[in-house]
Design a protein around this motif. Structure first.
Motif, mmCIF file in Angstrom:
data_model
loop_
_atom_site.group_PDB
_atom_site.id
_atom_site.type_symbol
_atom_site.label_atom_id
_atom_site.label_comp_id
_atom_site.label_asym_id
_atom_site.label_seq_id
_atom_site.Cartn_x
_atom_site.Cartn_y
_atom_site.Cartn_z
ATOM 1 N N GLY A 100 -0.979 -11.618 6.021
ATOM 2 C CA GLY A 100 -1.666 -12.175 4.865
ATOM 3 C C GLY A 100 -1.057 -11.581 3.612
ATOM 4 N N GLU A 101 -1.604 -11.933 2.474
ATOM 5 C CA GLU A 101 -1.118 -11.397 1.204
ATOM 6 C C GLU A 101 -2.104 -10.347 0.715
ATOM 7 N N GLY A 102 -1.560 -9.243 0.193
ATOM 8 C CA GLY A 102 -2.391 -8.155 -0.306
ATOM 9 C C GLY A 102 -3.248 -8.569 -1.490
ATOM 10 N N LYS A 103 -4.251 -7.757 -1.758
ATOM 11 C CA LYS A 103 -5.182 -8.038 -2.855
ATOM 12 C C LYS A 103 -4.512 -7.810 -4.206
ATOM 13 N N GLY A 104 -4.124 -8.868 -4.864
ATOM 14 C CA GLY A 104 -3.617 -8.789 -6.223
ATOM 15 C C GLY A 104 -2.195 -8.310 -6.386
ATOM 16 N N ASP A 105 -1.617 -7.649 -5.375
ATOM 17 C CA ASP A 105 -0.270 -7.115 -5.564
ATOM 18 C C ASP A 105 0.808 -7.962 -4.901
ATOM 19 N N GLY A 106 0.423 -8.938 -4.092
ATOM 20 C CA GLY A 106 1.376 -9.864 -3.503
ATOM 21 C C GLY A 106 2.160 -9.335 -2.319
ATOM 22 N N ARG A 107 1.964 -8.081 -1.927
ATOM 23 C CA ARG A 107 2.737 -7.557 -0.790
ATOM 24 C C ARG A 107 2.176 -8.095 0.525
ATOM 25 N N LEU A 108 3.029 -8.140 1.535
ATOM 26 C CA LEU A 108 2.611 -8.601 2.847
ATOM 27 C C LEU A 108 1.643 -7.594 3.454
ATOM 28 N N THR A 109 0.572 -8.101 4.039
ATOM 29 C CA THR A 109 -0.418 -7.244 4.676
ATOM 30 C C THR A 109 -0.604 -7.702 6.115
ATOM 31 N N VAL A 127 4.696 5.876 8.698
ATOM 32 C CA VAL A 127 3.269 6.135 8.877
ATOM 33 C C VAL A 127 2.827 7.191 7.871
ATOM 34 N N LYS A 128 1.771 6.904 7.143
ATOM 35 C CA LYS A 128 1.192 7.830 6.159
ATOM 36 C C LYS A 128 -0.179 8.273 6.673
ATOM 37 N N ASP A 129 -0.188 9.235 7.613
ATOM 38 C CA ASP A 129 -1.438 9.668 8.242
ATOM 39 C C ASP A 129 -2.464 10.157 7.232
ATOM 40 N N ASP A 130 -2.020 10.897 6.227
ATOM 41 C CA ASP A 130 -2.960 11.453 5.252
ATOM 42 C C ASP A 130 -3.629 10.372 4.399
ATOM 43 N N LEU A 131 -3.015 9.192 4.299
ATOM 44 C CA LEU A 131 -3.568 8.097 3.506
ATOM 45 C C LEU A 131 -4.069 6.936 4.372
ATOM 46 N N ASN A 132 -3.936 7.079 5.695
ATOM 47 C CA ASN A 132 -4.434 6.089 6.657
ATOM 48 C C ASN A 132 -3.797 4.708 6.538
ATOM 49 N N TYR A 133 -2.498 4.662 6.291
ATOM 50 C CA TYR A 133 -1.807 3.376 6.312
ATOM 51 C C TYR A 133 -0.382 3.552 6.798
ATOM 52 N N ALA A 134 0.268 2.433 7.080
ATOM 53 C CA ALA A 134 1.653 2.442 7.557
ATOM 54 C C ALA A 134 2.310 1.116 7.190
ATOM 55 N N PHE A 135 3.595 1.025 7.504
ATOM 56 C CA PHE A 135 4.357 -0.195 7.274
ATOM 57 C C PHE A 135 4.976 -0.653 8.585
ATOM 58 N N ILE A 136 5.203 -1.955 8.676
ATOM 59 C CA ILE A 136 5.815 -2.559 9.859
ATOM 60 C C ILE A 136 7.114 -3.240 9.450
ATOM 61 N N ARG A 137 8.172 -2.949 10.193
ATOM 62 C CA ARG A 137 9.420 -3.708 10.044
ATOM 63 C C ARG A 137 9.227 -4.987 10.849
ATOM 64 N N CYS A 138 9.215 -6.115 10.153
ATOM 65 C CA CYS A 138 8.932 -7.411 10.774
ATOM 66 C C CYS A 138 10.180 -8.001 11.411
ATOM 67 N N CYS A 139 10.002 -8.666 12.539
ATOM 68 C CA CYS A 139 11.121 -9.338 13.202
ATOM 69 C C CYS A 139 11.586 -10.571 12.440
ATOM 70 N N ASP A 140 10.646 -11.286 11.817
ATOM 71 C CA ASP A 140 10.954 -12.581 11.217
ATOM 72 C C ASP A 140 10.987 -12.598 9.697
ATOM 73 N N ARG A 141 10.866 -11.425 9.058
ATOM 74 C CA ARG A 141 10.824 -11.364 7.587
ATOM 75 C C ARG A 141 11.666 -10.187 7.107
ATOM 76 N N PRO A 142 12.268 -10.322 5.933
ATOM 77 C CA PRO A 142 13.059 -9.197 5.415
ATOM 78 C C PRO A 142 12.199 -8.073 4.831
ATOM 79 N N ASP A 143 10.993 -8.395 4.364
ATOM 80 C CA ASP A 143 10.141 -7.387 3.734
ATOM 81 C C ASP A 143 9.188 -6.758 4.751
ATOM 82 N N PRO A 144 8.896 -5.473 4.591
ATOM 83 C CA PRO A 144 7.937 -4.823 5.494
ATOM 84 C C PRO A 144 6.508 -5.288 5.199
ATOM 85 N N ALA A 145 5.650 -5.178 6.201
ATOM 86 C CA ALA A 145 4.233 -5.512 6.051
ATOM 87 C C ALA A 145 3.429 -4.216 6.043
ATOM 88 N N PHE A 146 2.514 -4.109 5.111
ATOM 89 C CA PHE A 146 1.618 -2.968 4.973
ATOM 90 C C PHE A 146 0.393 -3.180 5.861
#
Length: 101
Positions: A76-85, A35-54
């Protein structure tokens, strides 16, 4: 829901719509990490995927997220960067989420 007539086009349209709920189809589960409180975002360890979701705190329904919170979300897919959202993130009761070993 109210059905109105659009004056310029004379076509019927819906007005005053209210969302009463969402289906659970396509929802995934995971645990909040980094959790990045100062930047207002976090990541999730997904049960069904190897990559974290933002996710941004605007996408969590209810209270802010904390490390270890169990959640359900749509992916979903992030804007332009391809990361999981993660979108429409909701908290689950503790003990709901399980990971395969």
């Amino acid at each position: 829901l109210t059905v109105c007539i659009d004056k310029p086009t004379k076509k019927r349209r819906a007005a005053r719509l209210a969302v009463t709920g969402f289906g659970r189809e396509g929802r995934e589960q995971g645990v909040v990490t980094k959790v990045k409180d100062d930047l207002n975002y976090a990541f999730i360890r997904c049960c069904d995927r190897p990559d974290p979701a933002f996710f941004h705190f605007n996408d969590i329904e209810g209270n802010a997220a904390a490390n270890g919170d169990e959640v359900e979300f749509n992916v979903g897919e992030g804007k332009g960067d391809g990361r999981l959202t993660a979108k429409r993130v909701t908290k689950l009761p503790h003990g709901t989420v399980g990971f395969e070993r």
